[in-house]
Write an enzyme that holds these catalytic residues in place. Structure first.
Site, PDB file in Angstrom:
ATOM      1  N   ASN A 256     -28.780  30.021  43.255  1.00 11.19           N
ATOM      2  CA  ASN A 256     -28.235  31.238  42.661  1.00 11.19           C
ATOM      3  C   ASN A 256     -28.858  31.528  41.298  1.00 11.19           C
ATOM      4  OD1 ASN A 256     -26.563  31.595  44.859  1.00 11.19           O
ATOM      5  ND2 ASN A 256     -24.712  30.885  43.826  1.00 11.19           N
ATOM      6  N   HIS A 643     -27.253  50.169  53.852  1.00 17.49           N
ATOM      7  CA  HIS A 643     -26.565  48.876  53.773  1.00 17.49           C
ATOM      8  C   HIS A 643     -25.445  48.754  54.794  1.00 17.49           C
ATOM      9  CE1 HIS A 643     -23.972  45.786  51.616  1.00 17.49           C
ATOM     10  NE2 HIS A 643     -25.151  45.197  51.643  1.00 17.49           N
ATOM     11  N   ARG A 773     -14.676  38.001  44.905  1.00 17.18           N
ATOM     12  CA  ARG A 773     -15.433  36.752  44.933  1.00 17.18           C
ATOM     13  C   ARG A 773     -16.151  36.459  43.619  1.00 17.18           C
ATOM     14  NH1 ARG A 773     -20.243  36.918  48.869  1.00 17.18           N
ATOM     15  NH2 ARG A 773     -21.374  37.580  47.003  1.00 17.18           N
ATOM     16  N   HIS A 801     -17.033  37.128  52.186  1.00 14.56           N
ATOM     17  CA  HIS A 801     -17.966  38.256  52.242  1.00 14.56           C
ATOM     18  C   HIS A 801     -17.323  39.529  52.783  1.00 14.56           C
ATOM     19  CE1 HIS A 801     -21.813  40.283  53.644  1.00 14.56           C
ATOM     20  NE2 HIS A 801     -22.141  39.898  52.435  1.00 14.56           N
TER      21      HIS A 801
END
Length: 914
Positions: A256, A643, A773, A801
């Site tokens: 990350n 998306h 999140r 997600h």
């Protein structure tokens, strides 16, 4: 991911001064049950048992019946009390860091800050009210059972007393804060927390009003994302997490951070280079953001180094050892040298740096050795050479010692065998370095003649993009560090990071996959959706049963979404398949099914998003393969990323053409479907089918005639405005005395207008619960501004997600799922879709998902007003995370349905047919 002491157990304020009683089995859920009693005074024990099953497991109805009776006898059948959350500047007690507030009208806010009740957590939200008729039937059934079970109740009470005694004993053990039974407490007994934002808290003017354009009202996007990584890193430090899973979390944080520098720091440096002085909504310039981010990254990396050292030390106790080439036994060194010479040495190319050899190109994220050398009799300055470590596809980072679970990094083996590369020379020093390049190389596509060629050009440019970070090992001399910084055009003080230990720690994912079951999470096998456990045509199932809600990874991706595409490709009645593809993987059967459909004579059209970050090359490959098979491939609309995750299948049914659809929150990627928590809808709703047709026609042409949508909320056309209107509607309900409530679950909340609207809703008294999140701009629980906002982050074995949106709407509840986070880019510059969930049964499933996560006492972190997070402390020693609870719920539901089907089949077989 810690235990409450007996002093922190929730209790009734009326019991103050009374002798402390032992905790009963249902006490951790007391406030949740009180909320249900408030909304449904006639709720039955059976209904309560069904609602608690995902959190508390199977609890006997008689136990619940006695508990309800005690609560009602004590007068707790009226409105549940509301408990104010503490102002976030001070760390809350474990009890204050608990679950959500009840679905009840808010208590009027007095002048000045409210005084919180530190003795009780706010109760979790109540699920959607059941129909009164059902409640009455259940109550009658309960009354008829009471007389029959009186004897069983006596036996049960004895059993419960024994169980309480055992729980009290466990509670006593858990009071030791630094033992394995309560590892989420720090050594000082304080709940784990993450760093606070450096900005000051917003304050009201003399009239008690807040300026919602004050930068202090907003947290910084980049810093809140880094804060998320502190929560992920805590999973690696938490002793309750299996050891190899802890190593995996260390690797995830490292990967990350690499992407953070490539994407976010790279973009900020571009702004600085362009002279941009604009401030973000939180009041920071690009340069100020870089400085604060770099400081926080250094703190995070120091913590990561400590955690990695602890994890590796514990792994060694289990026979898994990381070592260096120099620490191997002589025979092991010889064996490793022979392996290196045969399998790695031919790939290595040393490069000198002198007037005859210019400084070599350093590729992104590559590991490099910088060696200083000289000939034995040479008294001059030493030579310097760079050696790239050939790690990549087919070349592991860690080499295993034969016959042992001992591993040596490839760079250590290479450093120990430099005499093979430089025979006859003396190696004075060797040090490791690594660079990170900017991944923001997007060009103006409006002026491009060929979008595919443009993206390929961007990928080439990315290889040579400016360097935004250099990491060097502590062994590197000051002289060599300065030389490298000068050669690469870096500021040594700000762009060079000294690493104490290993670099490229994301490669530890290799070791995290070692097959040692006791050091991993229990194996999880996704179950089939209950309605998809037959071989019946999937389109007939959707048409006859109604819409199906999918929950990944709890339910199988292959037997739902991939099956949907596979059967569409083979069904002779299917006429066309249309799809949007953002990301996919080599092991996903979606592409194969689309190609098969084209070969079977069906019309197939796919919108491929070439600009999916870090998947551009893969998407170019898939687009080429599909075009070769005769599929109509387009790349979306100029200036917008596509998306949304949608599939539209047009089928010739018995009564004409019917449109079947899948709308999801996650990508069509088989790998991430096993690791990401996502939802999806399979439906043949005619309005949704018509809306998707309009949307796909827009994506394949880019034309913008006036398009109307009956149910879907697409971005950038209508989604943001629709959400703002729905938030305002909740404000209106609240202002008219009808309770307003909003619940959002998403990855990120960054859009400033949505943030302001939520503040306004909170000021009006609307109850707002956000499960976010990572990135979040909202500051919760500030008196007068965000009293009624709670923000929760779930971090567990799966990556959260899914995007779910809930509005109470004066009892006419609305649920939506879709692909969009509430970020400016998603709402304004991406094509997104969220869809309503109309089926009452599917709404109950989403209600369960939200309730279970809001009540999580194992994996949940509560956000404070200063931007820090505090991890919740479980009320019981073995509290399940919400993800584990959902695994168990889906498993139990499938087993129960299988049992009922077997019983039904056996009953049919025994019938006498005459």
């Amino acid at each position: 991911m810690a235990m409450l002491s007996k002093d922190d157990v929730p209790h009734d304020p009326d019991d103050e001064g009374a002798p402390t009683r032992r905790e009963r089995r249902l006490d951790p859920y007391r406030d949740q049950i009180l909320a249900w009693l408030h909304d449904e005074p006639g709720v039955s024990a059976r209904e309560v048992a069904e609602r608690l099953v995902a959190r508390a497991g199977q609890v006997p109805e008689r136990t619940i019946r006695r508990y309800l009776s005690d609560l009602r006898d004590n007068g707790h059948d009226g409105p549940a009390q509301e408990h104010k959350a503490p102002v976030a500047a001070a760390a809350p007690t474990p009890a204050q860091a608990a679950a959500p507030v009840p679905d009840s009208p808010p208590t009027p806010v007095p002048d000045g800050p409210a005084t919180p009740d530190p003795s009780r957590p706010a109760p979790p939200p109540a699920p959607a009210p059941s129909q009164s008729g059902q409640s009455g039937q259940s109550e009658q059934s309960e009354q008829s059972e009471q007389s029959e079970q009186s004897e069983q109740s006596k036996q049960s009470e004895q059993s419960e007393q024994s169980e309480q005694s055992g729980q009290s004993e466990q509670s006593g053990q858990s009071e030791q804060p630094d033992t394995p039974s309560g590892p989420s407490l720090t050594a000082t007994g304080v709940l784990p927390s993450t760093p606070a934002d450096s900005g000051h808290l917003p304050s009201a003017d003399k009239n008690g009003r807040f300026d919602l354009r004050d930068p202090a009202c907003f947290l910084n996007r980049e810093l809140t994302w880094l804060n998320f990584n502190f929560r992920v890193l805590h999973e690696a430090a938490d002793e309750r997490t299996p050891l190899l899973e802890r190593l995996k979390f260390v690797a995830i944080v490292s990967g990350n951070l690499d992407e953070f520098f490539m994407k976010r720091i790279g973009g900020l440096k571009q702004q600085v280079g362009a002279g941009v002085q604009d401030r973000t909504v939180d009041g920071r310039t690009a340069q100020e953001q870089i400085a604060e981010c770099v400081d926080l990254v250094r703190v995070l990396e120091r913590r990561r180094t400590e955690v990695l050292g602890d994890v590796l030390a514990e792994l060694e106790q289990h026979g898994i050892r990381m070592t260096t080439f120099e620490q191997l036994e002589p025979d092991e060194q010889q064996s490793m040298r022979e392996y290196y010479l045969a399998n790695i040495y031919p790939l290595v190319t040393p490069q000198a740096t002198d007037p005859a050899h210019p400084f070599p190109f350093i590729s992104n994220l590559s590991l490099n050795l910088l060696a200083t050398l000289r000939y034995p009799d040479d008294k001059g300055a030493p030579s310097v050479a760079r050696v790239k470590v050939p790690v990549g596809p087919g070349m592991p980072r860690f080499l295993k010692v034969e016959g042992k679970n001992t591993f040596v990094s490839m760079e250590s083996v290479m450093a120990g065998n430099l005499d093979l590369l430089f025979p006859g020379m003396e190696v004075e020093s060797v040090a490791l370095f690594r660079v990170t390049r900017n991944a923001n190389t997007e060009q103006e596509e409006e002026h491009a003649d060929d979008l595919l060629a443009l993206i390929e050009s961007e990928l080439r440019d990315r290889k040579f993009a400016p360097i935004v970070r250099m990491q060097v090992s502590r062994q590197m001399s000051t002289q060599h560090r300065g030389m490298l910084a000068a050669e690469l055009g870096l500021e040594e003080l700000t762009d060079v990071f000294e690493v104490d230990g290993m670099m490229g720690i994301s490669d530890f994912m290799e070791l995290a996959s070692i097959s040692t079951s006791e050091l991993h999470d229990p194996t999880h096998h996704a179950v089939d959706h209950p309605e998809l456990r037959t071989n019946r045509n999937i389109f007939h199932i959707i048409r006859d049963v109604g819409p199906l809600l999918l929950h990944h990874p709890y339910q199988s991706f292959s037997t739902s979404v991939e099956r949907f595409l596979k059967e569409a490709s083979r069904d002779p009645k299917v006429r066309a398949i249309k799809m949007c593809l953002y990301r996919t993987s080599a092991d996903t059967n979606a592409i194969k099914s689309l190609i098969d459909a084209a070969r079977n004579g069906k019309q197939v059209a796919v919108v491929v998003e070439l600009k999916a970050r870090f998947d551009e090359q893969a998407n170019i490959h898939w687009a080429s393969r599909m075009e070769e098979a005769g599929i109509h491939v387009t790349y979306g609309v100029v200036g917008l990323k596509t998306h949304c995750k949608i599939i539209l299948v047009v089928r010739q049914d018995y009564n004409g053409l019917r449109r079947y659809a899948h709308i999801g929150t996650g990508n069509y990627h088989a790998g991430t479907a096993r690791l990401y928590c996502d939802t999806g809808l399979l439906t043949c709703d005619p309005d949704i089918g018509a809306d998707l047709t309009e949307l796909l026609n827009y994506l394949t042409t880019g034309y913008k005639p006036k398009r109307s949508y009956a149910k879907l909320l697409p971005a950038p056309k209508t989604l943001k405005q629709a959400l703002l209107e729905k938030i305002q509607r909740e404000i209106d309900h609240q202002s008219q005395g009808r309770m307003g409530r909003i619940q959002f679950k998403m990855n990120a909340l960054e859009d400033a207008e949505i943030t302001r609207a939520l503040y306004q809703a909170s000021q009006a008294g609307v109850r707002i619960e956000l499960i976010i999140r990572d990135t979040c701009r909202v500051r919760p629980e500030i008196p007068g501004l965000s009293d009624h906002i709670r923000v929760v982050s779930i971090v567990g074995r799966f990556l959260e997600h899914a995007r779910v949106f809930y509005f109470r709407n004066d009892g006419a509840e609305e649920f939506f799922i879709g692909s969009a986070d509430l970020m400016k880019r998603n709402l304004n510059s991406r094509v997104e879709v969220i869809t309503p969930i109309d089926s009452p049964n599917l709404c109950k499933e989403l209600r369960l998902l939200l309730d279970v996560q809001l009540a999580d006492q194992r994996s949940a972190w509560d956000m404070r007003a200063d931007g820090s997070y505090v991890q919740r402390s479980p009320a019981r020693r073995k509290e399940h995370s919400s993800q584990d609870s959902l695994i168990n719920w889906h498993d139990r539901r499938n087993k129960e349905l299988s049992r009922l089907r077997r019983r039904k089949t056996q009953g049919i077989q025994r019938r006498n047919v005459r």
